[in-house]
Design an enzyme around this catalytic site. Structure first.
Site, PDB file in Angstrom:
ATOM      1  N   ARG A 275       0.910  -1.184  -0.073  1.00 18.06           N
ATOM      2  CA  ARG A 275      -0.067   0.089   0.062  1.00 18.06           C
ATOM      3  C   ARG A 275       0.858   1.284  -0.035  1.00 18.06           C
ATOM      4  O   ARG A 275       0.599   2.311  -0.722  1.00 18.06           O
ATOM      5  CB  ARG A 275      -0.754  -0.070   1.215  1.00 18.06           C
ATOM      6  CG  ARG A 275      -1.977   1.222   1.380  1.00 18.06           C
ATOM      7  CD  ARG A 275      -2.529   0.974   2.671  1.00 18.06           C
ATOM      8  NE  ARG A 275      -2.763  -0.229   3.258  1.00 18.06           N
ATOM      9  CZ  ARG A 275      -3.842  -0.720   3.311  1.00 18.06           C
ATOM     10  NH1 ARG A 275      -4.917  -0.363   2.707  1.00 18.06           N
ATOM     11  NH2 ARG A 275      -4.066  -2.164   3.770  1.00 18.06           N
ATOM     12  N   CYS A 343     -26.106  -4.503  -8.066  1.00 14.17           N
ATOM     13  CA  CYS A 343     -27.193  -4.790  -7.316  1.00 14.17           C
ATOM     14  C   CYS A 343     -26.973  -5.272  -5.767  1.00 14.17           C
ATOM     15  O   CYS A 343     -27.211  -6.218  -5.388  1.00 14.17           O
ATOM     16  CB  CYS A 343     -28.222  -5.692  -8.204  1.00 14.17           C
ATOM     17  SG  CYS A 343     -28.654  -5.146  -9.736  1.00 14.17           S
TER      18      CYS A 343
HETATM   19  N1  LLP Z   1       3.524  -8.697   3.462  1.00  9.68           N
HETATM   20  C1  LLP Z   1       2.886  -9.752   3.852  1.00  9.68           C
HETATM   21  C2  LLP Z   1       3.351 -11.054   4.379  1.00  9.68           C
HETATM   22  C3  LLP Z   1       1.306  -9.577   3.749  1.00  9.68           C
HETATM   23  O1  LLP Z   1       0.425 -10.317   4.136  1.00  9.68           O
HETATM   24  C4  LLP Z   1       0.776  -8.249   3.237  1.00  9.68           C
HETATM   25  C5  LLP Z   1      -0.723  -7.893   3.099  1.00  9.68           C
HETATM   26  C6  LLP Z   1       1.943  -7.301   2.900  1.00  9.68           C
HETATM   27  C7  LLP Z   1       3.172  -7.611   3.044  1.00  9.68           C
HETATM   28  C8  LLP Z   1       1.582  -6.029   2.295  1.00  9.68           C
HETATM   29  O2  LLP Z   1       0.793  -5.214   3.051  1.00  9.68           O
HETATM   30  P1  LLP Z   1       0.630  -3.483   2.926  1.00  9.68           P
HETATM   31  O3  LLP Z   1       1.988  -3.054   3.068  1.00  9.68           O
HETATM   32  O4  LLP Z   1       0.049  -3.497   1.574  1.00  9.68           O
HETATM   33  O5  LLP Z   1      -0.300  -3.265   4.139  1.00  9.68           O
HETATM   34  N2  LLP Z   1      -6.947  -5.747   1.127  1.00  9.68           N
HETATM   35  C9  LLP Z   1      -6.429  -4.872   1.973  1.00  9.68           C
HETATM   36  C10 LLP Z   1      -5.132  -5.220   2.500  1.00  9.68           C
HETATM   37  C11 LLP Z   1      -4.723  -6.783   2.825  1.00  9.68           C
HETATM   38  C12 LLP Z   1      -3.250  -6.775   3.115  1.00  9.68           C
HETATM   39  C13 LLP Z   1      -2.877  -8.369   3.023  1.00  9.68           C
HETATM   40  N3  LLP Z   1      -1.502  -8.352   3.459  1.00  9.68           N
HETATM   41  C14 LLP Z   1      -7.053  -3.527   2.166  1.00  9.68           C
HETATM   42  O6  LLP Z   1      -7.417  -3.214   0.939  1.00  9.68           O
HETATM   43  O7  LLP Z   1      -6.658  -2.812   2.997  1.00  9.68           O
END
Ligand code: LLP
Length: 416
Positions: A275, A343
């Site tokens: 992110r 929907c």
């Molecule tokens: N590393 C691992 C082992 C992870 O499981 C994840 C994310 C990341 C890195 C990256 O996380 P980030 O830096 O993007 O926060 N769909 C959700 C977020 C799910 C994240 C799952 N794991 C949302 O839209 O907020």
């Protein structure tokens, strides 16, 4: 600023979103290359003088143009499927910078990763260790492995994206870690190379991140005392971004806190942000179809929907909505819910925003570069949005819009 008003028009870098809507249609994801580059360099700079790897978490946005950009910047990749591995390879990513995570790797995916020569498989269970040993033996190789340990630290984030707590499906339990490492160290077809953790996503506080690092350090020291030396320590991702009024720590602040907790160490330090590298670099551009008054508020029906951007429906996530034409001072604003045509009552992209909506106007749903297109679907047989990458005054289509025919091309209409 990657997205800003210029002469009354919201622009992505030097290109007016209005022009992009005309050229590529809506809904459409627009990414600003400079914002991705800036975010990556912030992470890289935070590790100045340390052996480190910034491994982009592919799940956040897997478009090949994004992956190729990361590869050019020198990033590694955190992947969770054979599909993501194939994407990284297609985008020219270095296989020896790939970490393969995930609780449910299939045999074929393990074999694919070993054949590709990834840096490491992050194992999440004893059963997976046995499976990797068997696959590696069959291929006649030694599989580089790490365990993803569950540090049981509360990340203080949304329960759906908290992953480091004891009753979570992720990682091996803290109390089992030493035993599993000892077991792995005795296997002929695995090579213990690292350790990892990931406590959750959208972290807004460095304390839990540093606490997880401190816990890893204790484990790494215990392993060293046992004669098990590691090459890398993977602290995970999860660095928060600003959607509304959050004040996330900078990458440098997260990294500084973690490095302090780790103390001087020889291992390569890995982080896997998703992110924080791409979230703010993307917007979902959508056009207003109808304005539908409903009592005290208006429903603004747009051509994007929950299938294009699932986060508001799934997590109650808040994304800022900006009109592409800059509002004039004194314009009458009304309270609006921005909704899609799907929907489902949950198909609300933004609730209770003050807008001056007119049918035909464009809106930009902000901070949609991460987990936007990546979580999209074809629900309601809606072709997913086109994706466009902007760099300076140049805009390039990096994924064309699907056609409706493509959506059912793999189906069979039985004759009887
Ligand atoms: N590393 C691992 C082992 C992870 O499981 C994840 C994310 C990341 C890195 C990256 O996380 P980030 O830096 O993007 O926060 N769909 C959700 C977020 C799910 C994240 C799952 N794991 C949302 O839209 O907020």
């Amino acid at each position: 600023m990657a997205f800003a008003y210029r002469a009354g028009q919201l622009c992505a870098e030097d290109v007016a979103l209005e022009d992009l809507a005309r050229r590529y249609g809506t809904p459409c994801y627009v990414y600003a290359q400079s914002a991705i580059e800036r975010a990556y360099r912030e992470f890289a700079a935070a590790f100045e003088g340390r052996r480190a790897l910034v491994a982009y978490s592919v799940k956040a946005n897997a478009n090949l143009a994004v992956l190729a950009l990361m590869a050019r910047l020198g990033a590694g990749f955190d992947i969770v499927s054979g599909g993501e591995l194939a994407r990284v390879a297609a985008a020219g990513g270095a296989m020896d910078k790939v970490l393969f995570s995930g609780v449910g790797k299939r045999e074929s995916e393990i074999a694919q990763a070993l054949a590709a020569g990834v840096l490491c498989l992050n194992l999440e269970s004893e059963a997976e260790l046995a499976r990797v040993e068997a696959v590696a033996a069959r291929l006649g190789v030694r599989a580089p492995i790490a365990f993803r340990v569950n540090p049981d630290v509360d990340p203080r984030t949304h329960p759906y994206i908290a992953t480091g707590l004891r009753d979570n499906k992720f990682g091996v339990a803290w109390d089992d870690a030493l035993r599993l490492y000892r077991q792995a160290a005795r296997l002929p077809h695995v090579r213990v190379v690292g350790i990892g953790c990931h406590i959750g996503s959208q972290l807004l506080d460095v304390a839990p991140f540093a606490e997880a690092a401190a816990r890893l350090r204790a484990l790494v020291e215990a392993l060293a005392a046992d004669g098990i030396a590691l090459s890398h320590i993977d602290l995970g991702g999860g660095f928060g971004v600003r959607y509304r009024d959050e004040a996330p720590p900078s990458p440098a602040e997260f990294v500084r806190a973690a490095l302090e907790a780790l103390g001087p160490r020889a291992e390569t330090i890995v982080v896997d942000p998703g992110r924080a590298l791409v979230g703010a670099a993307g917007v979902l551009l959508t056009r207003i179809e109808y304005v539908k008054p409903a009592g005290a508020k208006n429903f603004v029906v747009v051509d994007a929907a929950m299938n294009d951007l699932l986060r508001p429906a799934l997590y109650g996530a808040w994304h800022e909505v900006l009109p592409v034409r800059e509002p004039r001072a004194g314009e009458t604003l009304t309270v609006c819910d921005v909704v899609g045509p799907v929907c489902e009552s949950a198909d609300v992209l933004a609730r209770e925003r003050r807008l001056a909506p007119r049918a035909g106007d464009l809106l930009a749903i902000m901070t949609a570069g991460a987990y936007g297109m990546a979580m999209s679907s074809n629900y309601n047989t809606r072709p997913r949005p086109a994706e466009v990458m902007v760099s300076g005054a140049t805009a390039r289509l990096v994924r064309r819009r699907e056609t409706v025919e493509e959506l059912f091309a793999h189906e069979v209409a039985l004759a009887c």
